[in-house]
Design an enzyme around this catalytic site. Structure first.
Site, PDB file in Angstrom:
ATOM      1  N   ASP A   1      36.215  56.883  42.715  1.00 48.61           N
ATOM      2  CA  ASP A   1      36.219  55.658  41.660  1.00 48.61           C
ATOM      3  C   ASP A   1      36.541  55.458  40.479  1.00 48.61           C
ATOM      4  O   ASP A   1      36.971  56.448  39.027  1.00 48.61           O
ATOM      5  CB  ASP A   1      34.428  55.967  41.515  1.00 48.61           C
TER       6      ASP A   1
ATOM      7  N   TYR B   1      38.479  49.886  33.455  1.00 53.08           N
ATOM      8  CA  TYR B   1      38.630  51.609  33.252  1.00 53.08           C
ATOM      9  C   TYR B   1      39.854  51.487  32.479  1.00 53.08           C
ATOM     10  O   TYR B   1      40.655  52.721  31.820  1.00 53.08           O
ATOM     11  CB  TYR B   1      38.780  52.864  34.105  1.00 53.08           C
TER      12      TYR B   1
ATOM     13  N   LYS C   1      36.342  48.237  40.295  1.00 50.85           N
ATOM     14  CA  LYS C   1      35.722  47.181  40.370  1.00 50.85           C
ATOM     15  C   LYS C   1      36.733  46.404  39.370  1.00 50.85           C
ATOM     16  O   LYS C   1      37.722  46.560  38.834  1.00 50.85           O
ATOM     17  CB  LYS C   1      34.576  48.074  39.720  1.00 50.85           C
TER      18      LYS C   1
ATOM     19  N   HIS D   1      31.753  43.975  38.865  1.00 54.35           N
ATOM     20  CA  HIS D   1      31.475  45.379  38.046  1.00 54.35           C
ATOM     21  C   HIS D   1      30.347  45.210  37.188  1.00 54.35           C
ATOM     22  O   HIS D   1      29.398  45.796  37.364  1.00 54.35           O
ATOM     23  CB  HIS D   1      32.244  45.543  36.969  1.00 54.35           C
TER      24      HIS D   1
END
Length: 275
Positions: free
Chosen positions: A45, A50, A75, A108
């Protein structure tokens, strides 16, 4: 070892246990993904936010595990909401990942004040039809947001990824998801700050099975039918998090763990979540 899978409304299925990758950087996540895939993980994931999709992609490629055996989620955040911005957003994610498609694409967070999540969802449906993602879902969505998506588009998300652990149980959201055929996936599944893992109750339950408190918590997610994505870059912890399929919590264990629930006000507000 085969990790159980849960069917999605897209006709695909998702491994019930995966590797979360926030807040690892590219170099850290590349090593973690290689280690995880080598010992049996098949679900990774990540997210644009990120900043580690390049490392995730390198880890998958360098692991030698065939692409079709790895379930990859990413996401798209607020930058890609509205109009058809998600098309360029996913194209860029796939380029960073070095992949032709992802298995699951999530909005997200809803950002309801902007009121763009419905138009974004329609674009996600186009991306799924085009084969750029095998399934589409959301993260941090409340029932009211999901009602709007379903009413306005007729398309139900495959997954809703929300903050969830024995402190933050979100019973109403889980019940809503189950009633609508939406799989609930837990982020921050081991709690924030490590407080949950120092619980004497969890240590006592773990001693029954020769397991750590963290393993008990992961088993709690599995026994509740949740998809769980604990994060770690430590090889020993990665192995521990995976070593949870040789026991199950009994009714007394689950009743005791239920006493840890901090109530409906616990956790991060999904409208403002930075996960």
């Amino acid at each position: 070892m085969t990790i159980p899978r849960i069917a999605l409304n897209s006709g695909t299925s998702i491994p019930q246990l995966g590797l979360g990758t926030s807040p690892l950087n590219d170099a850290e996540v590349e090593r973690a993904v290689i280690e995880a895939l080598e010992i049996g993980y098949r679900h990774i994931d990540t997210a644009v936010r990120y900043g580690n999709e390049v490392g995730v992609g390198r880890g998958i490629s360098d692991s030698g595990v065939p692409r079709e055996e790895v379930f990859v989620t990413t996401k798209l955040d607020g930058e890609f909401q509205g109009d058809d911005r998600a098309i360029a957003g996913l194209d860029a994610s796939l380029d960073r990942l070095g992949l032709d498609y992802v298995d699951l694409l999530l909005i997200h967070w809803p950002l309801p004040a902007r009121d763009d999540f419905v138009s974004t969802w329609k674009t996600f449906a186009k991306l799924q039809t085009a084969g750029r993602t095998r399934a589409i879902g959301v993260s941090n969505f409340k029932p009211a947001h999901l009602d709007r998506l379903i009413a306005d588009t007729g398309i139900t998300p495959a997954v809703n990824q929300i903050q969830l652990n024995p402190y933050v149980t979100r019973h109403e959201q889980r019940e809503y998801n189950a009633e609508h055929g939406i799989v609930t996936e837990s982020w921050s599944p081991l709690g924030a700050g490590g407080d949950l893992l120092t619980s004497s109750l969890l240590a006592r339950i773990g001693a029954k099975y020769d397991k750590t408190p963290g393993q008990v918590v992961i088993r709690w997610h599995l026994d509740n039918g949740l998809v769980v994505i604990p994060k770690s870059q430590n090889a020993e912890r990665l192995a521990q998090n995976l070593d949870v399929f040789d026991f199950a919590l009994d009714a007394d264990d689950l009743a005791e763990i239920a006493t840890l629930d901090q109530g409906p006000g616990a956790g991060v507000d999904s409208d403002a979540s930075g996960h």
